[in-house]
Design an enzyme around this catalytic site. Structure first.
Site, PDB file in Angstrom:
ATOM      1  N   THR A   1     -75.337 -75.626-120.161  1.00 33.51           N
ATOM      2  CA  THR A   1     -74.273 -76.629-120.103  1.00 33.51           C
ATOM      3  C   THR A   1     -72.882 -76.022-119.970  1.00 33.51           C
ATOM      4  O   THR A   1     -71.916 -76.755-119.737  1.00 33.51           O
ATOM      5  CB  THR A   1     -74.291 -77.515-121.362  1.00 33.51           C
ATOM      6  OG1 THR A   1     -74.137 -76.679-122.518  1.00 33.51           O
ATOM      7  CG2 THR A   1     -75.581 -78.309-121.452  1.00 33.51           C
ATOM      8  N   LYS A   2     -72.777 -74.688-120.121  1.00 32.76           N
ATOM      9  CA  LYS A   2     -71.466 -74.059-120.077  1.00 32.76           C
ATOM     10  C   LYS A   2     -70.978 -73.904-118.634  1.00 32.76           C
ATOM     11  O   LYS A   2     -71.661 -74.265-117.680  1.00 32.76           O
ATOM     12  CB  LYS A   2     -71.514 -72.699-120.780  1.00 32.76           C
ATOM     13  CG  LYS A   2     -71.916 -72.766-122.247  1.00 32.76           C
ATOM     14  CD  LYS A   2     -70.972 -73.619-123.062  1.00 32.76           C
ATOM     15  CE  LYS A   2     -71.116 -73.397-124.577  1.00 32.76           C
ATOM     16  NZ  LYS A   2     -72.440 -73.696-125.113  1.00 32.76           N
ATOM     17  N   THR A   3     -69.779 -73.341-118.463  1.00 30.19           N
ATOM     18  CA  THR A   3     -69.157 -73.280-117.145  1.00 30.19           C
ATOM     19  C   THR A   3     -69.980 -72.467-116.157  1.00 30.19           C
ATOM     20  O   THR A   3     -70.102 -72.830-114.985  1.00 30.19           O
ATOM     21  CB  THR A   3     -67.739 -72.694-117.264  1.00 30.19           C
ATOM     22  OG1 THR A   3     -67.047 -73.388-118.307  1.00 30.19           O
ATOM     23  CG2 THR A   3     -66.978 -72.864-115.959  1.00 30.19           C
TER      24      THR A   3
END
Length: 374
Positions: free
Chosen positions: A179-181
């Protein structure tokens, strides 16, 4: 269900991973150093040490800083529990300082009020991708003889007063969860410009092994010899995941730009909606938005959460104040100790935000919110 966050994988990522799968290295090989070099291009050249998760990065950073029994680590309650848990597991006492009302980042005044001679680290959290006030925090930490750890799980690619995240703290930690960048599936990294901290971090992620004969205590054993001077763990990120990370870092600029466009669309569409507080952005910050965190007013957060979920829109709440987890309650931490953080949590709701979110899906989110709150 439309997720609140999701990885973006394309043919470039797949080709990079396939190249490793058909090569000679799966674990620690040339892709590790290549990934760390690519990542350092986004930290202003500050060297990076890849590890197996954002939690491992925090554990490694605290260990490199010498955090241990008798020490105190000051941090934010508005974070995933790992920011505090990894310090506690090293034997330190976690001290929670309250947050600022607009950004939900550490309030420097609150930090100054709780720092003292036992403070070993001040761990800032760049909530939602918005960097904390590092200049003020560094001054406070310096007076206490402490290091600043930047928990940048949300903020790889962000800038603060023209400087990149990764070059703002003594030690900076990243997370590459899907879900991170950017993602390596599971993974993380530690960035530091301090050569001694870098050496300690590299050793800690590799069992503490010492291989340089000039540093060994028994240097004449043979070329095979390796020895441990201080315990570490196996936190090595394998080549196959670093290959994905290389491709993802090269896409970081486009990810950041797409997230910024989505944030701008949300801001425009939701700015006049009663009962909703939009995320803050300070003028000296260029965030790589990880979350679009709104505040739902008038005690309606749970209602909005449940109705959005019923509509197939995967909103999320980030986060329960860390000291409210039972493990901290059992250690004597109490509710209400950080009232601004409590108020923020009571209102917080994360809307879907990820590079592959289409305009039409975002419009669906916006329309649902208007239908509930309008």
């Amino acid at each position: 269900m439309l997720p609140y966050g999701r990885q973006s994988i394309d043919e470039r990522d797949i080709e990079g991973v396939l190249g490793v799968l058909t090569g000679d290295w799966l674990t620690t090989g040339p892709a590790v150093g290549a990934f760390e070099a690519e990542l350092a291009a986004w930290t202003g050249g500050v060297p990076c040490v890849s590890v197996t998760s954002g939690t491992a990065a925090l554990h490694t950073a605290y260990a490199a800083a010498g955090v241990g029994p008798g020490d105190e680590v000051v941090t934010s309650p508005i974070t995933f529990v790992a920011t505090a848990a990894t310090a506690a597991m090293l034997g330190a006492r976690v001290v929670f300082a309250d947050v600022e009302q607009d950004t939900a980042n550490l309030d420097p005044a609150a930090v100054e009020a709780v720092t003292g001679p036992r403070t070993r680290a001040v761990a800032a959290v760049d909530y939602a991708g918005h960097p904390a006030e590092y200049d003020a925090l560094r001054e406070i930490a310096a007076r206490a003889g402490a290091v600043v750890v930047g928990d940048a799980a949300h903020s790889v690619g962000s800038r603060y007063r023209g400087r990149p995240v990764g070059a703002l703290a003594d030690l900076t930690t990243f997370s590459f969860f899907p879900t991170k960048t950017i993602t390596t599936a599971e993974g993380g990294a530690v960035a530091t410009a301090d050569e001694e901290l870098l050496r300690r971090a590299r050793r800690f992620r590799n069992h503490g092994l010492v291989r340089d004969p000039e540093e060994q205590r028994e240097p004449d054993e043979g070329d095979w010899h390796q020895e441990v001077h201080a315990f570490g763990l196996n936190y090595r990120l394998p080549d196959v995941l670093c290959a994905l990370g290389i491709s993802q870092v090269r896409r970081l600029g486009e990810f950041k730009a797409r997230r910024a466009r989505l944030v701008a669309r949300y801001n425009e569409a939701l700015s006049g909606l009663a009962g909703l507080r939009l995320p803050a952005r300070r003028p000296h910050v260029d965030p790589a938005w990880h979350l679009y965190a709104v505040g739902v007013l008038d005690g309606r957060r749970r209602e909005v959460y449940e109705r959005m979920r019923q509509a197939g829109i995967g909103v999320q709440v980030n986060y329960l104040p860390a000291y409210r987890h039972p493990v901290f309650a059992d250690m004597g931490y109490r509710r209400g100790m950080c009232p601004v953080a409590e108020e923020f949590y009571a209102r917080q709701l994360s809307l879907p935000l990820f590079p592959d979110l289409t305009d039409s899906d975002q419009d669906r989110v916006i329309e649902a919110l208007h239908a509930i709150l309008g």
